[in-house]
Design an enzyme around this catalytic site. Sequence first.
Site, PDB file in Angstrom:
ATOM      1  N   CYS A   1      43.805  42.673  39.288  1.00  0.00           N
ATOM      2  CA  CYS A   1      45.271  42.603  39.305  1.00  0.00           C
ATOM      3  C   CYS A   1      45.858  43.962  39.623  1.00  0.00           C
ATOM      4  O   CYS A   1      46.987  44.070  40.068  1.00  0.00           O
ATOM      5  CB  CYS A   1      45.780  42.133  37.961  1.00  0.00           C
ATOM      6  SG  CYS A   1      45.058  43.065  36.611  1.00  0.00           S
ATOM      7  N   LYS A  19      41.723  29.835  26.216  1.00  0.00           N
ATOM      8  CA  LYS A  19      41.329  28.922  27.298  1.00  0.00           C
ATOM      9  C   LYS A  19      40.968  29.830  28.478  1.00  0.00           C
ATOM     10  O   LYS A  19      41.818  30.255  29.246  1.00  0.00           O
ATOM     11  CB  LYS A  19      42.504  27.998  27.654  1.00  0.00           C
ATOM     12  CG  LYS A  19      42.124  26.661  28.291  1.00  0.00           C
ATOM     13  CD  LYS A  19      41.260  26.742  29.520  1.00  0.00           C
ATOM     14  CE  LYS A  19      42.035  27.055  30.778  1.00  0.00           C
ATOM     15  NZ  LYS A  19      41.139  27.291  31.959  1.00  0.00           N
TER      16      LYS A  19
HETATM   17  P1  NAD Z   1      44.836  31.132  38.240  1.00  0.00           P
HETATM   18  O1  NAD Z   1      46.317  31.204  38.117  1.00  0.00           O
HETATM   19  O2  NAD Z   1      44.260  30.202  39.245  1.00  0.00           O
HETATM   20  O3  NAD Z   1      44.178  30.704  36.827  1.00  0.00           O
HETATM   21  C1  NAD Z   1      44.532  31.336  35.627  1.00  0.00           C
HETATM   22  C2  NAD Z   1      44.353  30.347  34.488  1.00  0.00           C
HETATM   23  O4  NAD Z   1      45.230  29.241  34.685  1.00  0.00           O
HETATM   24  C3  NAD Z   1      42.943  29.778  34.388  1.00  0.00           C
HETATM   25  O5  NAD Z   1      42.578  29.700  33.031  1.00  0.00           O
HETATM   26  C4  NAD Z   1      43.064  28.414  35.031  1.00  0.00           C
HETATM   27  O6  NAD Z   1      42.172  27.474  34.473  1.00  0.00           O
HETATM   28  C5  NAD Z   1      44.491  28.031  34.732  1.00  0.00           C
HETATM   29  N1  NAD Z   1      45.065  27.185  35.791  1.00  0.00           N
HETATM   30  C6  NAD Z   1      44.804  27.243  37.121  1.00  0.00           C
HETATM   31  N2  NAD Z   1      45.501  26.308  37.779  1.00  0.00           N
HETATM   32  C7  NAD Z   1      46.215  25.631  36.858  1.00  0.00           C
HETATM   33  C8  NAD Z   1      47.137  24.541  36.924  1.00  0.00           C
HETATM   34  N3  NAD Z   1      47.479  23.967  38.075  1.00  0.00           N
HETATM   35  N4  NAD Z   1      47.697  24.114  35.769  1.00  0.00           N
HETATM   36  C9  NAD Z   1      47.388  24.682  34.608  1.00  0.00           C
HETATM   37  N5  NAD Z   1      46.512  25.714  34.480  1.00  0.00           N
HETATM   38  C10 NAD Z   1      45.935  26.187  35.595  1.00  0.00           C
HETATM   39  O7  NAD Z   1      44.317  32.631  38.471  1.00  0.00           O
HETATM   40  P2  NAD Z   1      42.842  33.110  38.808  1.00  0.00           P
HETATM   41  O8  NAD Z   1      42.531  32.752  40.215  1.00  0.00           O
HETATM   42  O9  NAD Z   1      41.903  32.731  37.736  1.00  0.00           O
HETATM   43  O10 NAD Z   1      43.045  34.695  38.695  1.00  0.00           O
HETATM   44  C11 NAD Z   1      43.532  35.487  39.736  1.00  0.00           C
HETATM   45  C12 NAD Z   1      45.034  35.691  39.608  1.00  0.00           C
HETATM   46  O11 NAD Z   1      45.342  36.310  38.371  1.00  0.00           O
HETATM   47  C13 NAD Z   1      45.578  36.635  40.667  1.00  0.00           C
HETATM   48  O12 NAD Z   1      46.806  36.130  41.111  1.00  0.00           O
HETATM   49  C14 NAD Z   1      45.775  37.940  39.904  1.00  0.00           C
HETATM   50  O13 NAD Z   1      46.757  38.807  40.436  1.00  0.00           O
HETATM   51  C15 NAD Z   1      46.189  37.432  38.576  1.00  0.00           C
HETATM   52  N6  NAD Z   1      45.992  38.430  37.543  1.00  0.00           N
HETATM   53  C16 NAD Z   1      47.084  39.085  37.083  1.00  0.00           C
HETATM   54  C17 NAD Z   1      46.935  40.054  36.117  1.00  0.00           C
HETATM   55  C18 NAD Z   1      48.131  40.798  35.595  1.00  0.00           C
HETATM   56  O14 NAD Z   1      47.949  41.603  34.710  1.00  0.00           O
HETATM   57  N7  NAD Z   1      49.332  40.560  36.072  1.00  0.00           N
HETATM   58  C19 NAD Z   1      45.666  40.358  35.605  1.00  0.00           C
HETATM   59  C20 NAD Z   1      44.561  39.649  36.103  1.00  0.00           C
HETATM   60  C21 NAD Z   1      44.741  38.682  37.069  1.00  0.00           C
END
Ligand code: NAD
Length: 501
Positions: A285, A177
């Site tokens: 990240c 997803k």
């Molecule tokens: P996000 O948390 O908004 O989304 C991630 C995923 O979750 C997406 O597929 C999205 O559709 C889903 N999602 C979003 N809101 C949701 C909800 N309320 N309920 C269920 N699913 C939901 O993150 P983003 O903005 O896409 O990515 C950036 C974030 O990811 C930053 O916080 C970054 O630090 C983090 N990140 C972490 C790593 C790591 O290795 N720790 C790597 C890459 C990105």
Amino acid sequence: MTTTALETVAHWIGGERVSEASRHGEVTDPATGAVARRVAFASRADVDRAVAAAQEGFATWSELSLAKRSNVMFKFRELVVARATDMARVITAEHGKTLDDARGEVQRGLEVVEFACGASHLLKGEAAEQVGTGVDSHSLRQPVGVSVGITPFNFPAMVPMWMYPLALACGNAFILKPSEKDPSASLLMGEWLAEAGLPDGVFNVIQGDREAVEALLTHPGVASVSFVGSTPIARYVYETATAHGKRVQALGGAKNHAVVMPDADVDIAADAIASAAYGSAGQRCMAISAVVAVGAAGDALAEALEARVDAVRVGPGADDGSDMGPLVTGAARDRVVDAIAAGVGEGAELRRDGRGLSVDGHDEGFWVGPSLFDRVTPEMSIYREEIFGPLLILLRTETFEEAITLVNENEYGNGAAIFTSDGRTAREFEHRAQAGMIGVNVPIPVPMAYFSFGGWKHSLFGDLHMHGREGVQFYTRGKVVTERWPQQRSGAEYGFPTAHR
Ligand code: NAD
């Protein structure tokens, strides 16, 4: 153009594109601000269909020999190598990062595919003979079943590739997803895996938002969930999916610190930190978002960083001359602009201000130029919150002790780096820093595929990191077999069996 005239980014279920949907999202081109296509949003019924396809795929795939499974991985690797630039272009068009950066993420994902080509070696168990008289034991690792990956927008190719190559090589079926903000790369993956010989249903893509996520997290047919994204969603995913009996690894947000010691080479440190802070517009990240300058390092470092900021060429990711592209969406841009205003309000010294940047011919793009705050203190919101944009903050401490306390008291523990020319200070930092990935004179310590990737504290919910040995452990279950082949009856024994009888 009305949105209904736009191309729809489909699901990939059972080896084919499925476009029907009652709800859709908009995918924008961040460099122009225009809606470029729409993406199908899955319903619970779509998720049911994908899980059914994956269960069917799993039944065949998990019975194939290790050689046949790794053969598919080898072929997939060749396709990705040959078409890396095609994938990179798709990423740039929806994410906004430069083409060079997008090629880099495909390459880092490819390393996991290469690691997965040799996964058979890591699937071997252990054996011991004569654990009791005439009794032998051996252990096996078997696939878990249907594995789900839920991924963020910032690495639409690499983060899914942290997950599915190993999940598949271990014999699982997979449902991805991806982020609804840049969903198209996921379809290339589905098509190329099919071309490489992966049977239908073994790899599926469900596009969508929280409705799709919730259906996946609670579905009885799903065995494991790998998540990467922001901390609040990582926590929700971990709590919901574990409550529904699944194994979960959920990687969250980050506020990666770089500590710069007075004995560090300022130019080397500034080059490295600027690249890590502003590359991909800070949407990594492993971005360095907080620099801690110790003692006399502060003034020289601030000036050296300013010089790097002034040299960054901001423009469309597809243009060769750009070092940094736009933010992914208008909302992401607004969040960074608001964070800068908050920092000013809290009294930090804004040395470079990227607000209001315009790029010729791209008036509606989601631009924020590289920005730099100095004299930030730990209670300020720009220090406490993950901003995820081209905003670097500089804190100053008198001592190494104060610097490491900052690293360790921060809510996040993804990565941390130190810049120094003193081995003993570096060793002390490596030993004491509470983060999953440590860089010594390296700003973005993203481990190679044969190590594992993961953070500490609120950067990871769950036990096992991604890829490497821990990835194999996550995508398999252990089984221990104890066997004997008696030649004669020894009679029933009602005491607890031990090896000493
Ligand atoms: P996000 O948390 O908004 O989304 C991630 C995923 O979750 C997406 O597929 C999205 O559709 C889903 N999602 C979003 N809101 C949701 C909800 N309320 N309920 C269920 N699913 C939901 O993150 P983003 O903005 O896409 O990515 C950036 C974030 O990811 C930053 O916080 C970054 O630090 C983090 N990140 C972490 C790593 C790591 O290795 N720790 C790597 C890459 C990105």
